[in-house]
Write a protein that holds these residues in place. Sequence first.
Motif, PDB file in Angstrom:
ATOM      1  N   ALA A  67       0.817  -1.216   0.000  1.00  0.00           N
ATOM      2  CA  ALA A  67       0.000   0.000   0.000  1.00  0.00           C
ATOM      3  C   ALA A  67       0.848   1.261   0.000  1.00  0.00           C
ATOM      4  O   ALA A  67       0.443   2.289  -0.539  1.00  0.00           O
ATOM      5  CB  ALA A  67      -0.935  -0.001   1.206  1.00  0.00           C
ATOM      6  N   SER A  68       2.045   1.205   0.591  1.00  0.00           N
ATOM      7  CA  SER A  68       2.897   2.395   0.661  1.00  0.00           C
ATOM      8  C   SER A  68       3.906   2.455  -0.481  1.00  0.00           C
ATOM      9  O   SER A  68       4.767   3.332  -0.493  1.00  0.00           O
ATOM     10  CB  SER A  68       3.615   2.456   2.008  1.00  0.00           C
ATOM     11  N   ALA A  69       3.787   1.567  -1.455  1.00  0.00           N
ATOM     12  CA  ALA A  69       4.754   1.517  -2.559  1.00  0.00           C
ATOM     13  C   ALA A  69       4.782   2.802  -3.371  1.00  0.00           C
ATOM     14  O   ALA A  69       5.800   3.126  -3.975  1.00  0.00           O
ATOM     15  CB  ALA A  69       4.453   0.331  -3.468  1.00  0.00           C
ATOM     16  N   SER A  70       3.716   3.578  -3.366  1.00  0.00           N
ATOM     17  CA  SER A  70       3.696   4.819  -4.133  1.00  0.00           C
ATOM     18  C   SER A  70       4.054   6.045  -3.297  1.00  0.00           C
ATOM     19  O   SER A  70       4.099   7.150  -3.812  1.00  0.00           O
ATOM     20  CB  SER A  70       2.321   5.008  -4.773  1.00  0.00           C
ATOM     21  N   ASP A  71       4.291   5.862  -2.006  1.00  0.00           N
ATOM     22  CA  ASP A  71       4.653   6.986  -1.135  1.00  0.00           C
ATOM     23  C   ASP A  71       6.036   7.524  -1.467  1.00  0.00           C
ATOM     24  O   ASP A  71       6.884   6.819  -2.009  1.00  0.00           O
ATOM     25  CB  ASP A  71       4.635   6.567   0.345  1.00  0.00           C
ATOM     26  N   GLU A  72       6.269   8.786  -1.109  1.00  0.00           N
ATOM     27  CA  GLU A  72       7.560   9.424  -1.354  1.00  0.00           C
ATOM     28  C   GLU A  72       8.679   8.775  -0.544  1.00  0.00           C
ATOM     29  O   GLU A  72       9.826   8.781  -0.949  1.00  0.00           O
ATOM     30  CB  GLU A  72       7.478  10.919  -1.029  1.00  0.00           C
ATOM     31  N   CYS A  73       8.370   8.228   0.600  1.00  0.00           N
ATOM     32  CA  CYS A  73       9.371   7.629   1.482  1.00  0.00           C
ATOM     33  C   CYS A  73       9.443   6.119   1.299  1.00  0.00           C
ATOM     34  O   CYS A  73       9.699   5.381   2.245  1.00  0.00           O
ATOM     35  CB  CYS A  73       9.044   7.944   2.940  1.00  0.00           C
ATOM     36  N   THR A  74       9.222   5.640   0.096  1.00  0.00           N
ATOM     37  CA  THR A  74       9.109   4.212  -0.168  1.00  0.00           C
ATOM     38  C   THR A  74      10.265   3.399   0.399  1.00  0.00           C
ATOM     39  O   THR A  74      10.059   2.386   1.054  1.00  0.00           O
ATOM     40  CB  THR A  74       8.979   3.948  -1.680  1.00  0.00           C
ATOM     41  N   ASP A  75      11.504   3.808   0.169  1.00  0.00           N
ATOM     42  CA  ASP A  75      12.648   3.023   0.632  1.00  0.00           C
ATOM     43  C   ASP A  75      12.700   2.942   2.150  1.00  0.00           C
ATOM     44  O   ASP A  75      12.959   1.887   2.712  1.00  0.00           O
ATOM     45  CB  ASP A  75      13.962   3.610   0.091  1.00  0.00           C
ATOM     46  N   THR A  76      12.464   4.058   2.820  1.00  0.00           N
ATOM     47  CA  THR A  76      12.492   4.071   4.280  1.00  0.00           C
ATOM     48  C   THR A  76      11.381   3.194   4.845  1.00  0.00           C
ATOM     49  O   THR A  76      11.615   2.381   5.739  1.00  0.00           O
ATOM     50  CB  THR A  76      12.322   5.509   4.810  1.00  0.00           C
ATOM     51  N   LEU A  77      10.172   3.355   4.311  1.00  0.00           N
ATOM     52  CA  LEU A  77       9.053   2.544   4.794  1.00  0.00           C
ATOM     53  C   LEU A  77       9.253   1.075   4.478  1.00  0.00           C
ATOM     54  O   LEU A  77       8.953   0.215   5.304  1.00  0.00           O
ATOM     55  CB  LEU A  77       7.738   3.036   4.173  1.00  0.00           C
ATOM     56  N   ALA A  78       9.771   0.771   3.295  1.00  0.00           N
ATOM     57  CA  ALA A  78       9.997  -0.627   2.919  1.00  0.00           C
ATOM     58  C   ALA A  78      10.935  -1.300   3.910  1.00  0.00           C
ATOM     59  O   ALA A  78      10.733  -2.457   4.281  1.00  0.00           O
ATOM     60  CB  ALA A  78      10.548  -0.725   1.503  1.00  0.00           C
ATOM     61  N   GLY A  79      11.966  -0.590   4.353  1.00  0.00           N
ATOM     62  CA  GLY A  79      12.885  -1.149   5.347  1.00  0.00           C
ATOM     63  C   GLY A  79      12.193  -1.447   6.658  1.00  0.00           C
ATOM     64  O   GLY A  79      12.428  -2.488   7.280  1.00  0.00           O
TER      65      GLY A  79
END
Length: 147
Positions: A67-79
């Motif tokens: 769901a957050s894959a399109s967010d601006e902070c994708t890399d940080t959230l993915a971690g």
Amino acid sequence: MTPAEYQDHQPHEDSNLFAPDVHLADLVRVVNLSDDTRFPITLIVSGATISGHVVSGSRFFRGLKHASASDECTDTLAGLWDSAIALYSEAQNEEAVDPIVELERIGFIHLEDAVVHTGGTRSGLMFWRGRLESVDGWSVGALNTPS
């Protein structure tokens, strides 16, 4: 772990999971053992009614990651999501030291397709996470949630 082994399991003495309702805690532990399990539930938490489908912690965090894959902070959230996914996935591994004890220490319930009813308002959420110790009551079945 087989169903018979699970039934013979005794809670770890240091478990902080056991809020007033050990049956809900057991139900969450069973769901956490598989990403394929999903069923409807309604919770009462501090006067709010929350309905949705209980899912494993790893499925919940995979959903958040997607769901957050399109967010601006994708890399940080993915971690962040990857760390949580790893925690729950490790506990599902049959080779884990004691997967049930690991899941007892987690202490959260995860819902997909959640709907929160407070007062006269109804808010739909893709995902909801709450502490098991905060749940005042529960029932199998969901109120007005997507299937």
